[in-house]
Write a protein that holds these residues in place. Structure first.
Motif, PDB file in Angstrom:
ATOM      1  N   SER A   7       0.776  -1.162  -0.001  1.00  0.00           N
ATOM      2  CA  SER A   7      -0.188   0.172  -0.007  1.00  0.00           C
ATOM      3  C   SER A   7       1.020   1.146  -0.081  1.00  0.00           C
ATOM      4  O   SER A   7       1.832   1.475   0.822  1.00  0.00           O
ATOM      5  CB  SER A   7      -0.835   0.145   1.283  1.00  0.00           C
ATOM      6  OG  SER A   7      -1.718   1.095   1.337  1.00  0.00           O
ATOM      7  N   THR A   9       1.684   5.624  -1.819  1.00  0.00           N
ATOM      8  CA  THR A   9       1.327   6.833  -2.491  1.00  0.00           C
ATOM      9  C   THR A   9       2.359   6.962  -3.662  1.00  0.00           C
ATOM     10  O   THR A   9       3.235   6.755  -3.715  1.00  0.00           O
ATOM     11  CB  THR A   9       1.467   7.989  -1.477  1.00  0.00           C
ATOM     12  OG1 THR A   9       0.626   7.621  -0.280  1.00  0.00           O
ATOM     13  CG2 THR A   9       1.181   9.222  -2.439  1.00  0.00           C
ATOM     14  N   ALA A  11       4.571   8.958  -5.419  1.00  0.00           N
ATOM     15  CA  ALA A  11       5.340  10.085  -5.071  1.00  0.00           C
ATOM     16  C   ALA A  11       6.116  10.753  -6.363  1.00  0.00           C
ATOM     17  O   ALA A  11       6.104  11.905  -6.643  1.00  0.00           O
ATOM     18  CB  ALA A  11       6.180   9.795  -4.095  1.00  0.00           C
ATOM     19  N   ARG A  31       5.760   5.796  -2.033  1.00  0.00           N
ATOM     20  CA  ARG A  31       5.955   6.088  -0.626  1.00  0.00           C
ATOM     21  C   ARG A  31       5.147   5.320   0.438  1.00  0.00           C
ATOM     22  O   ARG A  31       4.012   5.352   0.052  1.00  0.00           O
ATOM     23  CB  ARG A  31       6.021   7.558  -0.494  1.00  0.00           C
ATOM     24  CG  ARG A  31       6.205   8.326   0.913  1.00  0.00           C
ATOM     25  CD  ARG A  31       6.295   9.585   0.991  1.00  0.00           C
ATOM     26  NE  ARG A  31       7.455  10.064   0.198  1.00  0.00           N
ATOM     27  CZ  ARG A  31       7.661  10.775  -0.881  1.00  0.00           C
ATOM     28  NH1 ARG A  31       6.834  11.652  -0.967  1.00  0.00           N
ATOM     29  NH2 ARG A  31       8.612  11.265  -1.187  1.00  0.00           N
ATOM     30  N   HIS A  32       5.824   4.627   1.023  1.00  0.00           N
ATOM     31  CA  HIS A  32       4.770   3.776   2.139  1.00  0.00           C
ATOM     32  C   HIS A  32       5.125   4.331   3.469  1.00  0.00           C
ATOM     33  O   HIS A  32       6.403   4.664   3.840  1.00  0.00           O
ATOM     34  CB  HIS A  32       5.373   2.272   1.988  1.00  0.00           C
ATOM     35  CG  HIS A  32       4.565   1.361   2.914  1.00  0.00           C
ATOM     36  ND1 HIS A  32       3.446   1.062   3.181  1.00  0.00           N
ATOM     37  CD2 HIS A  32       5.015   1.127   4.193  1.00  0.00           C
ATOM     38  CE1 HIS A  32       3.159   0.200   4.063  1.00  0.00           C
ATOM     39  NE2 HIS A  32       4.240   0.418   4.831  1.00  0.00           N
ATOM     40  N   GLY A  68       0.135  11.739  -5.679  1.00  0.00           N
ATOM     41  CA  GLY A  68      -0.322  11.486  -4.139  1.00  0.00           C
ATOM     42  C   GLY A  68      -1.383  10.625  -4.279  1.00  0.00           C
ATOM     43  O   GLY A  68      -1.885  10.317  -2.938  1.00  0.00           O
ATOM     44  N   ALA A  69      -1.903  10.024  -5.257  1.00  0.00           N
ATOM     45  CA  ALA A  69      -2.897   8.977  -5.054  1.00  0.00           C
ATOM     46  C   ALA A  69      -2.544   7.655  -4.311  1.00  0.00           C
ATOM     47  O   ALA A  69      -1.333   7.325  -4.499  1.00  0.00           O
ATOM     48  CB  ALA A  69      -3.488   8.536  -6.577  1.00  0.00           C
ATOM     49  N   VAL A  70      -3.392   7.218  -3.388  1.00  0.00           N
ATOM     50  CA  VAL A  70      -2.641   5.891  -2.773  1.00  0.00           C
ATOM     51  C   VAL A  70      -3.454   4.388  -3.451  1.00  0.00           C
ATOM     52  O   VAL A  70      -4.587   4.702  -3.982  1.00  0.00           O
ATOM     53  CB  VAL A  70      -3.470   5.959  -1.332  1.00  0.00           C
ATOM     54  CG1 VAL A  70      -3.453   4.479  -0.523  1.00  0.00           C
ATOM     55  CG2 VAL A  70      -2.846   7.202  -0.730  1.00  0.00           C
TER      56      VAL A  70
END
Length: 94
Positions: A7, A9, A11, A31-32, A68-70
């Motif tokens: 999971s 993002t 970046a 980015r986690h 920025g989407a997860v």
């Protein structure tokens, strides 16, 4: 077995490039951040991981995301160029 589900993002995302075989590829930085339990103690985990998406379907899907989407990224790990470091090859995204 070499399978990673993370999971993270989105970046950073490069521009679409093409492999020598002609497949589209996108270089990414994911980015986690999370908290896990290690030996019964909470531990904060934060990391950036180099990743790549190769192939029409996955590059289209990742290319449509905003920074920025997860998402939940799945794929496998392999050695980076010249055997330096690791690269996460993303094969699917939820």
């Amino acid at each position: 077995m070499n399978r990673l589900v993370l999971s993270a993002t989105l970046a950073e995302r490069g521009v679409v490039r093409y492999t020598p075989a002609g497949l589209p590829a996108l270089d990414l930085v994911l980015r986690h951040e999370s908290e896990v339990s290690e030996d019964g103690q909470p531990r904060k985990v934060s990391m950036d991981i180099k990743a790549v998406a190769i192939g029409q379907g996955i590059t289209r899907q990742v290319g449509a995301l905003t920074l920025g989407a997860v998402g939940n990224y799945a794929g496998f790990l392999t050695a980076g160029r010249n055997g330096r470091g690791l690269v996460f090859h993303v094969t699917s995204l939820d």
